[in-house]
Design an enzyme around this catalytic site. Structure first.
Site, PDB file in Angstrom:
ATOM      1  N   GLU A  95       3.948  -4.752  -7.636  1.00 41.62           N
ATOM      2  CA  GLU A  95       3.964  -3.525  -6.834  1.00 41.62           C
ATOM      3  C   GLU A  95       5.033  -2.529  -7.234  1.00 41.62           C
ATOM      4  O   GLU A  95       4.799  -1.339  -7.306  1.00 41.62           O
ATOM      5  CB  GLU A  95       4.156  -3.861  -5.340  1.00 41.62           C
ATOM      6  CG  GLU A  95       2.876  -4.216  -4.611  1.00 41.62           C
ATOM      7  CD  GLU A  95       2.444  -5.645  -4.859  1.00 41.62           C
ATOM      8  OE1 GLU A  95       3.158  -6.374  -5.564  1.00 41.62           O
ATOM      9  OE2 GLU A  95       1.387  -6.035  -4.330  1.00 41.62           O
ATOM     10  N   HIS A 164       2.244 -10.855   6.836  1.00 41.07           N
ATOM     11  CA  HIS A 164       1.090 -10.012   6.519  1.00 41.07           C
ATOM     12  C   HIS A 164       0.650  -9.150   7.684  1.00 41.07           C
ATOM     13  O   HIS A 164      -0.466  -8.642   7.685  1.00 41.07           O
ATOM     14  CB  HIS A 164      -0.096 -10.889   6.082  1.00 41.07           C
ATOM     15  CG  HIS A 164       0.031 -11.438   4.702  1.00 41.07           C
ATOM     16  ND1 HIS A 164       1.039 -12.282   4.330  1.00 41.07           N
ATOM     17  CD2 HIS A 164      -0.718 -11.249   3.587  1.00 41.07           C
ATOM     18  CE1 HIS A 164       0.908 -12.605   3.060  1.00 41.07           C
ATOM     19  NE2 HIS A 164      -0.149 -11.993   2.575  1.00 41.07           N
TER      20      HIS A 164
END
Lengths: 366, 272
Positions: A95, A164
């Site tokens: 990322e 998450h």
């Protein structure tokens, strides 16, 4: 049965649409006409990206699984097949690296759509979002603007546990230099994603996984290729007189459900869909406040320094404070990391009955 | 390319004649084809790979050069950038300016592998004597051609040396000896050795070089004087150029109710 009678006696097109509404049961867009086409949030996003890529060849999509997998959540389905390797790019699971690359491409005038599989992973890249994208225009004294969109699902999903499930609305809305959008409906998603892609500044576009599959009725205008909504303008989803519920993303759905329940108790709730978190549309909020004199903030993210806290502060520090007939209440996610067990998870995110409880508490206090 | 002396000095002093109107400062200078100055060590490498990506995407034949120090060479994001640059054959030259020290930590104390030109692994790397002007020029020429030919990325390690401390607050002697600094200055200085080289080759004379020195001194002195005399931008620019298109009306100031007007001054090169 009513529906069969109508099918027999009225033209089949009308009946089909009527049946469609009954089956789908989610006719929640105030602005939609009585007729409209059903469009899921997923398809709204997909068509928005497709049309903007067609319109401007500088637009490209970069992220994990966006190309050959058709997107982890199928938002980019069909795009790789149509546009190929040059414009729909699968990245390694890196990322920080690809957010930096996308930002550098934006420095050079391309229009990247950088997808995070969820915004939880954007924390790995957040330096580039803030320090490279958000601040560069200011640091360069207005020379280098950064026309990038960072998008992906944000906030709680279902059964994915603490790492998450975080909502990043407050984190990104905190930073000058960013525009932060948190849409709810298909209309929101189409209009605002197109606006975000066309915007010359960095935009953080916070979607919601649970909403992806939800169909909304949309008008023909929404389906037109140049349908763009203004960033920074909220929408009154449901007009009301007794209390204002202010929400964004999935919490709008929760608020609308709560409003339905409250109407059964004779309480008429106005629901504001913020649509954009930065800038906040205080005009719409204050207009509503002047009417209802009661505000309940509804969000799924954590309460501390959250969106509700910010709106509450802005009202409290202005003359609008005197419009309040009761202190502002906030309904938010519980102040805990998200647990995995189903009942615990359910107790960590506000449901309609929690909003109802907050409103009733507020009104009884009067 | 580049920024005139005055633009750099004025920016260092935070004055309005600076290349970023004094709003960027020493770490954030911008000019055509020059994208900073990045204050976050290592961040410039993926950004540079992104600029290389854009060159390839646009097919304009351009090449990106991203420079970082031995201190930045261990940043994870560099390896992420190398990986994607290699996967996608990006026209990038990654240059590690190894001056032996990251702030006060020597290369040997920071890196398990100090052969920075090899750290790109599958990205071919060249070691260059960074104190030799001609070697650097030729290596860059070579690397650039590789990239233009579609054979990028390439890594270059230029071995150099840092005479002064890391910053204004670092005398630069707590972590090394003065003798070490003197030794390099006497035997490896790039300017002195290049000067000797071209004089010995008969390409110029000591007197000619002295004239150039004097000319430049005058130019730099003037730029220094002008920069010092220059003013800062006014407070009206406090909220200038936060957004290319500001959607928020007035910008909040220090106390509730304080606002600044958002204005746009800069060229917004990517706005259209």
């Amino acid at each position: 049965m009513e529906s069969t009678r109508i099918v027999k006696n009225v033209g089949s097109l009308f009946a089909k649409k009527w049946l469609c509404r009954q089956v789908l049961g989610r006719n929640l867009s105030v602005s939609a006409a009585a007729r409209g086409k059903a469009l899921t949030v997923r398809d709204a996003l997909n068509t928005a990206i497709d049309e903007e890529m067609e319109r401007d060849e500088r637009v490209f999509v970069m992220g994990e699984e966006v190309a050959q997998y058709d997107g982890a959540y199928k938002i980019t389905r069909g795009l790789w097949k149509k546009y190929g390797d040059k414009r729909v790019i699968d990245t390694p699971i890196t990322e920080m690296g690809f957010a930096g690359i996308a930002t550098g491409a934006a420095f050079a005038g391309l229009r990247p759509i950088c997808e995070f599989m969820t915004f939880n992973f954007s924390m790995q890249a957040i330096d580039h979002i803030i320090n490279s994208a958000a601040k560069t225009f200011y640091m360069s004294a207005g020379a280098v603007n950064v026309p990038i969109v960072f998008r992906g699902p944000n906030g709680a999903a279902s059964g994915v546990a603490a790492q998450h499930s975080q909502c990043f609305g407050a984190w990104y809305a905190h930073c000058p230099g960013l525009k932060v959008i948190s849409p709810y409906s298909s209309e929101d998603c189409r209009g605002l994603l197109k606006a975000a892609i066309r915007d010359p500044d960095p935009v953080v576009f916070l979607e919601n996984e649970i909403l992806y599959g939800l169909p909304f009725e949309v008008s023909d205008e929404v389906l037109s290729k140049d349908f763009v909504l203004p960033i920074g303008k909220a929408k009154v989803e449901r007009a009301g007189n007794h209390v204002t519920l202010i929400a964004h993303s999935r919490a709008v759905q929760t608020s609308l459900e709560a409003a339905k329940e409250l109407s059964g108790s004779g309480i008429d709730a106005e629901v504001i869909n913020l649509r954009t978190l930065r800038p906040l549309d205080m005009d719409t909020i204050l207009t509503s406040l002047a009417k209802t004199h009661h505000i309940v903030m509804v969000e799924q993210g954590w309460p501390t320094a959250g969106i509700g806290a910010e709106i509450s502060a802005r009202i409290s520090e202005s003359n609008a404070f005197f419009q309040l007939d009761a202190p502002i209440l906030r309904v938010s996610g519980a102040d805990i990391p998200m647990p995995y067990a189903k009942t615990l998870e359910g107790a960590s995110i506000p449901q309609a009955q929690d909003v109802v409880r907050a409103v009733k508490t507020m009104l009884n206090q009067k | 390319m580049g920024v005139p002396v005055f633009g750099v000095l004025a920016e260092l002093l935070g004055r309005k004649g600076g290349c970023a109107r004094g709003k960027g400062g020493s770490m954030h200078m911008y000019a055509p084809n020059f994208y900073g100055g990045n204050g976050i060590v290592g961040a410039q490498v993926p950004l540079g790979a992104g600029l290389g990506f854009a060159h390839k995407y646009k097919g304009d034949g351009g090449v990106n050069i991203s420079l970082y120090g031995d201190g930045a060479a261990n940043q994870g994001q560099l390896f992420e950038a190398y990986n994607m640059a290699k996967l996608w054959n990006l026209p990038c030259i990654f240059v590690c300016e190894n001056n032996g020290y990251g702030m006060g930590t020597s290369a040997e104390r920071a890196s398990a592998n100090v052969n920075y030109y090899t750290r790109g692994d599958y990205v071919p790397g060249i070691w260059v004597d960074g104190m030799d002007v001609l070697a650097v020029r030729e290596a860059t020429r070579f690397a650039k051609q590789l990239c233009v030919d579609g054979q990028g990325p390439v890594l270059m390690e230029t071995a150099t040396y840092r005479y002064s401390g890391h910053s204004m607050s670092d005398p630069g002697t707590s972590y090394r000896t003065r003798e070490e600094i003197q030794e390099v200055r006497q035997s490896r200085d790039p300017i002195t050795s290049f000067k000797d080289k071209i004089i010995n080759a008969g390409l110029t004379t000591a007197e000619e070089l002295k004239n150039i020195d004097n000319e430049i001194r005058v130019e730099v002195d003037k730029a220094t004087k002008d920069a010092k005399a220059d003013g800062e931008i006014s407070l009206e620019e406090l909220a200038a150029d936060i957004y290319a298109t500001n959607l928020d009306g007035p910008v909040r100031g220090l106390v509730s109710g304080d606002t600044f007007k958002h204005i746009n001054i800069g060229a917004q090169v990517n706005a259209k």
